[in-house]
Write a protein that holds these residues in place. Structure first.
Motif, mmCIF file in Angstrom:
data_model
loop_
_atom_site.group_PDB
_atom_site.id
_atom_site.type_symbol
_atom_site.label_atom_id
_atom_site.label_comp_id
_atom_site.label_asym_id
_atom_site.label_seq_id
_atom_site.Cartn_x
_atom_site.Cartn_y
_atom_site.Cartn_z
ATOM 1 N N UNK A 70 8.345 -21.293 -31.466
ATOM 2 C CA UNK A 70 6.980 -21.111 -31.976
ATOM 3 C C UNK A 70 5.786 -20.960 -30.787
ATOM 4 N N UNK A 71 5.989 -21.786 -29.861
ATOM 5 C CA UNK A 71 5.379 -21.587 -28.499
ATOM 6 C C UNK A 71 5.553 -20.012 -28.040
ATOM 7 N N UNK A 72 6.555 -19.400 -27.962
ATOM 8 C CA UNK A 72 7.005 -18.077 -27.427
ATOM 9 C C UNK A 72 6.231 -17.131 -28.173
ATOM 10 N N UNK A 73 6.758 -17.186 -29.582
ATOM 11 C CA UNK A 73 6.171 -16.226 -30.560
ATOM 12 C C UNK A 73 4.592 -16.076 -30.254
ATOM 13 N N UNK A 74 3.789 -17.347 -30.234
ATOM 14 C CA UNK A 74 2.624 -17.397 -30.495
ATOM 15 C C UNK A 74 1.852 -16.605 -29.033
ATOM 16 N N UNK A 75 2.539 -16.860 -27.864
ATOM 17 C CA UNK A 75 1.978 -16.557 -26.698
ATOM 18 C C UNK A 75 2.148 -14.926 -26.270
ATOM 19 N N UNK A 76 3.449 -14.566 -26.924
ATOM 20 C CA UNK A 76 3.900 -13.065 -26.437
ATOM 21 C C UNK A 76 3.755 -12.212 -27.763
ATOM 22 N N UNK A 77 3.089 -12.611 -28.679
ATOM 23 C CA UNK A 77 2.932 -11.700 -30.111
ATOM 24 C C UNK A 77 2.514 -10.389 -29.520
ATOM 25 N N UNK A 78 3.191 -9.141 -30.158
ATOM 26 C CA UNK A 78 2.666 -7.912 -30.087
ATOM 27 C C UNK A 78 2.912 -7.494 -28.583
ATOM 28 N N UNK A 79 3.550 -8.364 -27.864
ATOM 29 C CA UNK A 79 3.890 -7.764 -26.577
ATOM 30 C C UNK A 79 5.208 -7.970 -26.157
ATOM 31 N N UNK A 80 5.696 -7.801 -24.952
ATOM 32 C CA UNK A 80 6.961 -8.077 -24.194
ATOM 33 C C UNK A 80 7.259 -9.221 -23.615
ATOM 34 N N UNK A 81 8.420 -9.553 -23.470
ATOM 35 C CA UNK A 81 8.769 -10.951 -22.687
ATOM 36 C C UNK A 81 10.024 -11.067 -22.038
ATOM 37 N N UNK A 82 10.201 -11.821 -21.307
ATOM 38 C CA UNK A 82 11.726 -11.970 -20.505
ATOM 39 C C UNK A 82 12.199 -13.184 -20.689
ATOM 40 N N UNK A 83 13.523 -13.073 -19.969
ATOM 41 C CA UNK A 83 14.089 -14.348 -20.151
ATOM 42 C C UNK A 83 13.350 -15.505 -19.488
ATOM 43 N N UNK A 84 12.486 -15.476 -18.501
ATOM 44 C CA UNK A 84 11.742 -16.423 -17.798
ATOM 45 C C UNK A 84 10.571 -16.792 -18.600
#
Length: 844
Positions: free
Chosen positions: A405-419
């Motif tokens: 849930x943290x991950x979704x909220x922080x990176x919504x509509x963007x891209x992310x990595x394993x880090x």
């Protein structure tokens, strides 16, 4: 052919560009060969004056305008964009070819009613076959789509339609602007589709639902079951993810000649229409479809809302979706034993892939698009999901989903990595998981776990340890969270008496908590299937499993033991005939339909792939007799009877058994009371009769006349390629390598061509296989080359020179890395089969 974008090229574009929007107009009324595409791209450049490129593939007649300056397309399908301004507008008009390989915009004509159906497939980098684009995942943008199509068509895309107007010569569909998504997630489905509507509603959202299929399949379309699974999934994910579905409406289109199982286009998910069951199926097929529906739904958050930056992190999408689908099946549907399916089915695929010489880390090093295309494999999906399951066992499901849930909220509509994911996990757990990542995601090969213990005079354990080993070429010893189960007989059942859940690491971990426990009839390491590792049973426990596997009352424990036995067979430590006999003896005790199907398939495969001809005939005949008896013992017309009947058809060998097949084909269920001989079963019967020389081309033609559908055509292609004469094999080979067959027909023909019974007939094609690869690697579409390289690899039962031929081809042709990998995997499986053939251990 589409260009092969490299990671370095993509990184350079990402540094320079911010893509604001794509306005795309498609005219689908321009004829059967091509369509008109007009693209307006608005984007910013951080270094004015720089030069980049944008992609188009299979396009002609370009009209290109960059901020008022005309440009030309390059020969390789790229358009060079020089001297960029801070803000830019590019307009590209071109005619693009419809696809026959499932890449780009695929066109299909239904042979039943001549209606035309289109669907897009843009992953990994095929959006450029439909509109001009910066075709990489991290350059997200908003899309506005307008489509002109025939008047009787439905048109579906990621967003809802805003307006539909009558125009000459059809109708124009205008769709709402999307949220920011990647190029590979844009979608269009068009044609006279049958549509069933519904709705999901809870306190977070109201979601319009639709399910679509071809008109000729509408009588078979169980849309209500599909929509019910969909509603159950939304209920589960809304609760678990703590975030409402972010894309508005939710359409699911079941489309013809689809290359994948499904694709997670937001708001417009596409599925292979093999999930529309035109014939009777078992619960195994229904569970698999439900898992796929939930897998794609989970991608709406993990993959679509938050997207990987580059294909190195494809596993972030696919491993998570595979794990989430099993979790949702258990948590929201009638398939409460989905983890049993996972333990036996998904894990077996992962262990197989992870023991090939081409194994790779879950977090793979993807240097270009072609390298990515062959990474849609059991490591990316099933090993990754298994490792996530192990992580959840270690930190707990509540903590895991809170981190997401943290991950979704922080990176919504963007891209992310394993880090980025590891950061969210660290914040939620307080644990630095970089070491866990290094051990599990950045290494290769499975560990093997086994129990070592001593028993004192009183019959209790005086010492107990779990020993961990790793193959020499992949020596990592990992931390594992495991359960050790102690099982003993209680009457006719083998029940778990005691369970210890522990953390282990290194080569040996002492389990003092088991000292003093009475010795068990079965010691099961990795009970409950918490971690990803092969398991070796101690001698006494193996004896218990071989004699009494069906008496294990817990389906998950039983599935784990079946996986152990399959691993023993593939490691040349259990004779294939013994394995087939064990399946006959114990399969009826397995309540999980998917595991039962897997066991039956593996029993047939054990005989066909891992036995010399003389033994194969006898083992198949014995297996078929047992399967026919099992089918006769089931409730007439039941799914269980259907499962045994299918396996009987696949293994029938003796004259008496083949006569039963002929009777089923001619007389129907009277031959085996209760068995419904529908269209799909008829083709299975005919294929086996063709393979065994009991049916000829005349029967194939007659069956095709009876079933003139596209599935009938594919089945007929398989049967024709399976005719057991030199002339038929030569003709089939020429059709396969000619490059004219549609991709689906090619796959079907390869399936019939390579029947194990026909090794002697096709042995002379071994060298021809390598010659074809050398010729077509630069001319065939990648999907066709990959399918041929995998399915046409010569049989291990054939030429003794096969390993040498393989090495010679690799040395002389120097194929690209992605093709080299596929050929090496074929060689590895051939070497394994020959090792099994040469090691008749643990007797039949």
């Amino acid at each position: 052919m589409a260009g092969n974008l490299t990671r370095d090229e993509a990184a350079r574009r990402s540094q320079l560009l911010t893509v604001h929007s794509y306005d795309i107009e498609l005219d689908l009324t321009t004829g059967p060969e091509a369509f008109r595409s007009t693209t307006v791209v608005r984007f910013a450049c951080s270094q004015p004056g720089a030069t980049v490129f944008i992609e188009t593939t299979d396009a002609t007649g370009h009209q290109i305008d960059l901020d008022g300056t005309p440009l030309s397309a390059d020969a390789d399908g790229r358009i060079t964009l020089p001297y960029l301004a801070a803000e830019n507008t590019l307009r590209v008009v071109a005619d693009f070819a419809y696809s026959g390989t499932g890449q780009g915009l695929h066109r299909f004509v239904d042979p039943v009613d001549e209606r035309v159906y289109l669907h897009s497939q843009f992953a990994t980098a095929d959006a450029q076959r439909v509109f001009a684009c910066f075709d990489q995942p991290d350059l997200k943008a908003r899309y506005t789509l307008t489509v002109t199509a025939p008047a009787d068509w439905e048109v579906v895309s990621n967003s809802p339609e805003l307006a539909v107007q009558d125009v000459e010569p059809g109708r124009r569909w205008k769709f709402a602007e999307t949220e920011r998504i990647s190029t590979y997630l844009a979608a269009i489905v068009a044609g006279p589709y049958h549509v069933v509507s519904g709705e999901y509603r809870d306190d977070q959202a109201v979601i319009p639902l639709r399910a679509l299929c071809r008109q000729s399949l509408a009588p078979h379309f169980d849309a209500e079951e599909i929509l019910e699974i969909t509603r159950q999934g939304f209920g589960y994910f809304h609760t678990t993810f703590g975030m409402a579905y972010p894309f508005g409406k939710y359409d699911q289109a079941f489309v013809p000649e689809f290359n994948l199982g499904a694709m997670e286009n937001p708001g417009c998910v596409t599925f292979t229409e093999t999930y529309v069951f035109r014939s009777r199926v078992t619960d195994a097929e229904r569970e698999n479809r439900a898992a796929t529906i939930l897998h794609e739904m989970s991608h709406m958050w993990f993959g679509d809302l938050v997207t990987m930056q580059w294909w190195d992190d494809l596993w972030l999408n696919e491993s998570f979706a595979t794990y989430a689908a099993a979790s949702a099946l258990v948590g929201s549907t009638r398939y409460k034993d989905a983890w049993v399916t996972f333990a036996d089915n998904a894990k077996a695929r992962a262990y197989r892939q992870d023991q090939l010489s081409t194994t790779h880390p879950i977090a793979a090093d993807i240097v270009d698009i072609r390298s990515m295309e062959v990474n849609f494999d059991a490591i990316t999906y099933h090993k990754g999901a298994s490792v996530l399951k192990q992580l959840v066992a270690t930190i707990g499901p509540d903590t895991f989903f809170a981190a997401l849930r943290r991950y979704f909220a922080r990176h919504a509509w963007s891209t992310a990595t394993l880090a980025d994911l590891l950061t969210a996990l660290k914040e939620e757990t307080g644990r630095d998981l970089t070491g866990w990542s290094a051990d599990w995601l950045e290494t290769t090969g499975p560990n093997t776990l086994r129990a070592e213990f001593t028993v004192d005079e009183s019959g209790t354990y005086s010492s107990f340890a779990v020993v961990q080993t790793a193959p020499a070429e992949h020596p990592t010893l990992r931390p594992h969270r495991i359960a050790v189960g102690l099982y003993e007989f209680k009457g006719s059942e083998l029940l778990r008496r005691h369970r210890a859940e522990v953390d282990i690491a290194g080569a040996r971990t002492e389990l003092t908590e088991l000292i003093g426990q009475a010795s068990a009839d079965l010691v099961l390491v990795n009970d409950d299937d918490l971690t990803y590792a092969k398991v070796d049973l101690d001698e006494a426990s193996l004896g218990t499993v071989l004699a009494s596997l069906g008496q294990i009352s817990d389906p998950l424990a039983q599935a784990i033991c079946w996986t152990i036995l399959w691993d023993l067979l593939r490691d040349a430590r259990l004779h294939p005939s013994r394995y087939a006999a064990l399946v006959l003896q114990h399969v009826a005790a397995m309540p999980n339909a998917t595991v039962r199907r897997t066991l039956l398939n593996q029993a047939v495969a054990a005989a066909k792939q891992y036995l010399p001809a003389a033994e194969r005939v006898g083992t198949l005949s014995t297996l078929a007799d047992g399967l026919l008896n099992l089918a006769a013992a089931q409730t007439p017309g039941s799914p269980e009877q259907l499962a045994y009947a299918r396996a009987f058809v696949a293994s029938a060998t003796s004259p008496e058994q083949l006569a039963v097949l002929q009777a089923l084909l001619e007389e129907g269920s009277d031959a085996v009371p209760g068995v419904v001989v529908d269209a799909d079963l008829r083709w299975s019967l005919l294929l086996r009769l063709v393979v065994t020389g009991q049916a000829a081309q005349e029967q194939i033609d007659a069956e095709l006349q009876r079933d003139p559908t596209d599935k009938g055509r594919l089945n007929a292609a398989a049967c024709t390629a399976a005719l057991p004469t030199p002339e038929a094999k030569a003709a089939a080979w020429q059709a396969i390598v000619g490059g004219e067959q549609p991709l689906g027909t090619l796959k079907a023909a390869l399936g019939g061509f390579g029947a194990p019974e026909h090794v002697a007939l096709v042995e002379d094609r071994a060298q021809a296989y390598f010659d074809v690869l050398t010729t077509v690697v630069d001319t065939w579409p990648s999907e066709r080359t990959q399918s041929f390289a995998t399915a046409a690899f010569p049989s291990a039962l054939g030429s003794a020179d096969l390993p040498a031929m393989t090495e010679r081809y690799l040395a002389e042709a120097q194929p690209p890395a992605w093709l080299r990998r596929l050929v090496l995997e074929g060689r590895d499986e051939a070497v394994r089969a020959r090792t099994i053939l040469a090691n008749p251990v643990l007797g039949a």
